[in-house]
Design a protein around this motif. Structure first.
Motif, PDB file in Angstrom:
ATOM      1  N   SER A 277      25.210 -29.836   2.093  1.00 17.01           N
ATOM      2  CA  SER A 277      25.223 -30.620   2.886  1.00 17.01           C
ATOM      3  C   SER A 277      23.446 -29.701   3.491  1.00 17.01           C
ATOM      4  N   LYS A 278      22.981 -28.383   2.301  1.00 12.64           N
ATOM      5  CA  LYS A 278      22.136 -27.666   3.071  1.00 12.64           C
ATOM      6  C   LYS A 278      21.831 -27.358   1.658  1.00 12.64           C
ATOM      7  N   PRO A 279      20.057 -26.767   1.289  1.00 12.41           N
ATOM      8  CA  PRO A 279      19.520 -26.035   0.686  1.00 12.41           C
ATOM      9  C   PRO A 279      19.572 -25.150   0.137  1.00 12.41           C
ATOM     10  N   VAL A 280      20.358 -24.451  -0.991  1.00  9.30           N
ATOM     11  CA  VAL A 280      20.586 -23.111  -1.975  1.00  9.30           C
ATOM     12  C   VAL A 280      19.501 -23.066  -3.138  1.00  9.30           C
ATOM     13  N   THR A 281      18.912 -22.176  -2.731  1.00  5.87           N
ATOM     14  CA  THR A 281      17.517 -21.691  -3.580  1.00  5.87           C
ATOM     15  C   THR A 281      18.439 -20.077  -3.962  1.00  5.87           C
ATOM     16  N   LYS A 282      17.906 -19.287  -3.523  1.00  2.00           N
ATOM     17  CA  LYS A 282      19.224 -18.291  -3.601  1.00  2.00           C
ATOM     18  C   LYS A 282      20.598 -17.970  -3.199  1.00  2.00           C
ATOM     19  N   PRO A 283      20.896 -16.412  -4.166  1.00  4.18           N
ATOM     20  CA  PRO A 283      22.179 -16.333  -4.171  1.00  4.18           C
ATOM     21  C   PRO A 283      22.904 -16.249  -2.680  1.00  4.18           C
ATOM     22  N   ALA A 284      21.690 -15.692  -1.777  1.00  2.00           N
ATOM     23  CA  ALA A 284      22.796 -15.410  -0.491  1.00  2.00           C
ATOM     24  C   ALA A 284      22.935 -17.060   0.105  1.00  2.00           C
ATOM     25  N   ASP A 285      22.604 -18.269  -0.228  1.00  2.00           N
ATOM     26  CA  ASP A 285      22.156 -19.401   0.305  1.00  2.00           C
ATOM     27  C   ASP A 285      23.473 -20.303   0.102  1.00  2.00           C
TER      28      ASP A 285
ATOM     29  N   PHE B 226      15.598 -33.335  -3.378  1.00  2.00           N
ATOM     30  CA  PHE B 226      15.686 -32.738  -4.656  1.00  2.00           C
ATOM     31  C   PHE B 226      15.437 -31.088  -3.914  1.00  2.00           C
ATOM     32  N   VAL B 227      15.359 -29.847  -4.243  1.00  2.00           N
ATOM     33  CA  VAL B 227      15.122 -28.909  -3.825  1.00  2.00           C
ATOM     34  C   VAL B 227      14.802 -27.934  -4.972  1.00  2.00           C
ATOM     35  N   ALA B 228      14.080 -27.158  -4.954  1.00  2.00           N
ATOM     36  CA  ALA B 228      13.820 -25.946  -6.110  1.00  2.00           C
ATOM     37  C   ALA B 228      14.287 -24.559  -5.851  1.00  2.00           C
ATOM     38  N   ALA B 229      15.161 -24.001  -7.232  1.00  2.00           N
ATOM     39  CA  ALA B 229      15.372 -22.831  -7.178  1.00  2.00           C
ATOM     40  C   ALA B 229      15.457 -22.074  -7.666  1.00  2.00           C
ATOM     41  N   ASP B 230      15.614 -20.637  -7.023  1.00  2.00           N
ATOM     42  CA  ASP B 230      15.397 -19.358  -7.617  1.00  2.00           C
ATOM     43  C   ASP B 230      15.780 -19.458  -9.074  1.00  2.00           C
ATOM     44  N   LYS B 231      16.160 -19.946 -10.357  1.00  2.00           N
ATOM     45  CA  LYS B 231      16.470 -19.776 -11.396  1.00  2.00           C
ATOM     46  C   LYS B 231      17.272 -18.022 -11.970  1.00  2.00           C
TER      47      LYS B 231
ATOM     48  N   VAL C 116      27.453 -35.542   0.883  1.00  4.88           N
ATOM     49  CA  VAL C 116      26.764 -34.336   0.502  1.00  4.88           C
ATOM     50  C   VAL C 116      25.225 -34.426   0.042  1.00  4.88           C
ATOM     51  N   LYS C 117      24.000 -34.637   0.993  1.00  4.70           N
ATOM     52  CA  LYS C 117      22.690 -34.768   0.272  1.00  4.70           C
ATOM     53  C   LYS C 117      21.523 -34.485  -0.272  1.00  4.70           C
ATOM     54  N   VAL C 118      22.334 -32.687  -0.243  1.00  6.63           N
ATOM     55  CA  VAL C 118      21.239 -31.670  -0.957  1.00  6.63           C
ATOM     56  C   VAL C 118      21.063 -31.283  -1.923  1.00  6.63           C
ATOM     57  N   TYR C 119      20.827 -31.700  -3.128  1.00  7.18           N
ATOM     58  CA  TYR C 119      20.569 -31.060  -4.246  1.00  7.18           C
ATOM     59  C   TYR C 119      20.000 -30.092  -5.050  1.00  7.18           C
ATOM     60  N   SER C 120      20.393 -29.145  -5.763  1.00  9.88           N
ATOM     61  CA  SER C 120      19.561 -27.824  -4.839  1.00  9.88           C
ATOM     62  C   SER C 120      19.812 -27.509  -6.733  1.00  9.88           C
ATOM     63  N   LEU C 121      18.431 -27.114  -7.576  1.00  6.89           N
ATOM     64  CA  LEU C 121      18.459 -27.238  -8.739  1.00  6.89           C
ATOM     65  C   LEU C 121      18.327 -25.976  -9.354  1.00  6.89           C
ATOM     66  N   THR C 122      19.883 -25.257  -9.636  1.00  8.25           N
ATOM     67  CA  THR C 122      20.003 -23.904  -9.927  1.00  8.25           C
ATOM     68  C   THR C 122      19.703 -23.730 -11.114  1.00  8.25           C
ATOM     69  N   GLY C 123      20.668 -25.160 -12.001  1.00 11.63           N
ATOM     70  CA  GLY C 123      20.392 -25.373 -13.310  1.00 11.63           C
ATOM     71  C   GLY C 123      21.720 -24.029 -14.246  1.00 11.63           C
ATOM     72  N   HIS C 124      22.331 -23.536 -13.605  1.00 11.18           N
ATOM     73  CA  HIS C 124      23.480 -22.595 -14.249  1.00 11.18           C
ATOM     74  C   HIS C 124      24.427 -22.923 -15.429  1.00 11.18           C
ATOM     75  N   LEU C 125      24.582 -24.272 -15.301  1.00 14.15           N
ATOM     76  CA  LEU C 125      25.584 -24.486 -16.322  1.00 14.15           C
ATOM     77  C   LEU C 125      25.013 -25.782 -17.139  1.00 14.15           C
ATOM     78  N   ILE C 126      24.982 -25.694 -18.933  1.00 11.93           N
ATOM     79  CA  ILE C 126      24.463 -26.827 -19.776  1.00 11.93           C
ATOM     80  C   ILE C 126      25.626 -27.615 -20.381  1.00 11.93           C
ATOM     81  N   ILE C 127      26.577 -27.864 -19.666  1.00  5.66           N
ATOM     82  CA  ILE C 127      27.883 -27.688 -20.683  1.00  5.66           C
ATOM     83  C   ILE C 127      27.932 -29.102 -21.775  1.00  5.66           C
ATOM     84  N   PRO C 128      28.068 -29.270 -22.876  1.00  7.88           N
ATOM     85  CA  PRO C 128      27.710 -31.026 -23.769  1.00  7.88           C
ATOM     86  C   PRO C 128      29.395 -31.465 -23.702  1.00  7.88           C
ATOM     87  N   GLU C 129      29.725 -32.476 -23.657  1.00  7.11           N
ATOM     88  CA  GLU C 129      30.905 -33.582 -23.814  1.00  7.11           C
ATOM     89  C   GLU C 129      31.508 -33.398 -25.085  1.00  7.11           C
ATOM     90  N   ILE C 130      32.189 -34.014 -24.939  1.00  6.54           N
ATOM     91  CA  ILE C 130      33.077 -33.355 -26.258  1.00  6.54           C
ATOM     92  C   ILE C 130      34.144 -34.946 -26.713  1.00  6.54           C
TER      93      ILE C 130
END
Ligand code: GTR
Length: 326
Positions: free
Chosen positions: A157-165, A292-297, A226-240
């Protein structure tokens, strides 16, 4: 011993191949399952594969799809494939990692530079080797092919731009210790839970958020809660997608080879559907008011370094090959 008794005794001992045991020419309907709804790229790719197989075998083999978690969550689907109650299941590598440990290399945070890198790896020798490892493992499954599962980002429900968030936030992760620890390292509280339980868990605040790619966030309706999508990009998992070894062993070598060939085509086709769906899902989410929120990757990358060290040590050589894949 009468002939009838002899047949019964021999059959019980498994010594006779009775005529009704497994005629290779018999009509077969392979059951396939997926947690996603009809129209989702993973489903569509398997259905297209089914149509091609049906045409090639003149209707002798067809695929019947059970979408939308009709056969349970991914853990249940895997178990059904293992015993031969269904033939094809498409799951996240996240869900299969606890069954075939070799796959966990793909479940590490920030292991792929981007989706193009991930595709190169699954299409090349590493992808083939890992499918073979699934087939050779004790999991009673045959690795058929890979699919694109996009990039996973945190939603709450809130932006997650950095680990502290993430402090104090309970975030649902797939049922695999790597993911729970990854979320903890990112600053939140990881909670393992099945995909099938997540919508109501979000609604009742059992969890504050989750993480997934845009198509799943949309089609599972989580964006409604929940309506805030923060672009953390932490996982790129293929499907099998995998096949039941129990059924596989009843197939002729020709049918096995045909299925492998079509699986590779499905792997390549799914990504066209995927790219289109990501674009459409993103538009629909924005139209529905999702922010859509940019995050500190780099900060999240750094925070998850201990996870790569802890779980990646045993894959050191393979990880180097993954990084060297250009
Ligand atoms: C989706 C994936 C599913 C399932 C789900 C989850 O992206 O396609 O197979 O793993 O995520 O988060 O459980």
């Amino acid at each position: 011993m009468s002939y009838r008794h002899f047949i019964a005794a021999a059959a019980a001992a498994g010594a006779l191949a009775l005529p009704f045991a497994a005629p290779a020419q018999q009509k077969q309907v392979w059951k396939a399952a997926d947690v996603h709804p009809l129209g989702y790229p993973t489903i569509e790719a398997i259905q297209r594969m089914g149509k091609k197989i049906e045409a090639e075998t003149n209707g002798r083999i067809s695929i019947q799809m059970y979408p939308s978690m009709q056969l349970g969550g991914e853990k249940e689907m895997i178990e059904q494939a293992q015993v031969g109650a269904l033939q094809i299941t498409r799951v996240s590598v996240g869900a299969l990692g606890p069954v075939v440990d070799d796959l966990n290399v793909f479940n590490l945070p920030f292991i792929f530079r981007d989706e193009a890198h991930m595709r190169k790896v699954i299409d090349g020798p590493i992808g083939t080797e890992l499918l073979d490892k699934v087939s050779a493992s004790s999991a009673r499954l045959i690795g058929l092919g890979w699919m694109d599962g996009g990039t996973r980002n945190v939603y709450s429900s809130k932006p997650v731009t950095k680990p502290a968030d993430l402090k104090g936030l309970k975030v649902r992760m797939m049922g695999n210790p790597i993911f729970v620890e990854t979320m903890n390292a990112m600053g939140g509280n990881g909670v393992a839970m099945g995909y099938n339980e997540l919508y109501s868990a979000l609604q009742t605040h059992v969890v504050d958020g989750a993480e997934n790619n845009p198509p799943s966030y949309l089609t599972a309706n989580h964006y409604q809660v929940v309506k805030v999508y923060s672009l953390t990009g932490h996982l790129i998992i293929p499907e099998i997608f995998v096949f039941s070894k129990r059924t596989w062993e009843t197939l002729s070598p020709e049918d096995q080879a045909m299925l492998k060939k079509h699986s590779r085509e499905a792997q390549m086709e799914q990504r066209q559907l995927w790219d289109k769906m990501v674009g459409e899902a993103t538009e629909k989410l924005k139209a529905a008011g999702v922010q859509f929120v940019a995050a500190d990757k780099p900060a999240f990358y750094q925070a998850t370094q201990p996870i790569r060290e802890k779980y990646g040590a045993k894959y050191a050589a393979l990880l180097k090959r993954i990084q060297d894949t250009k």
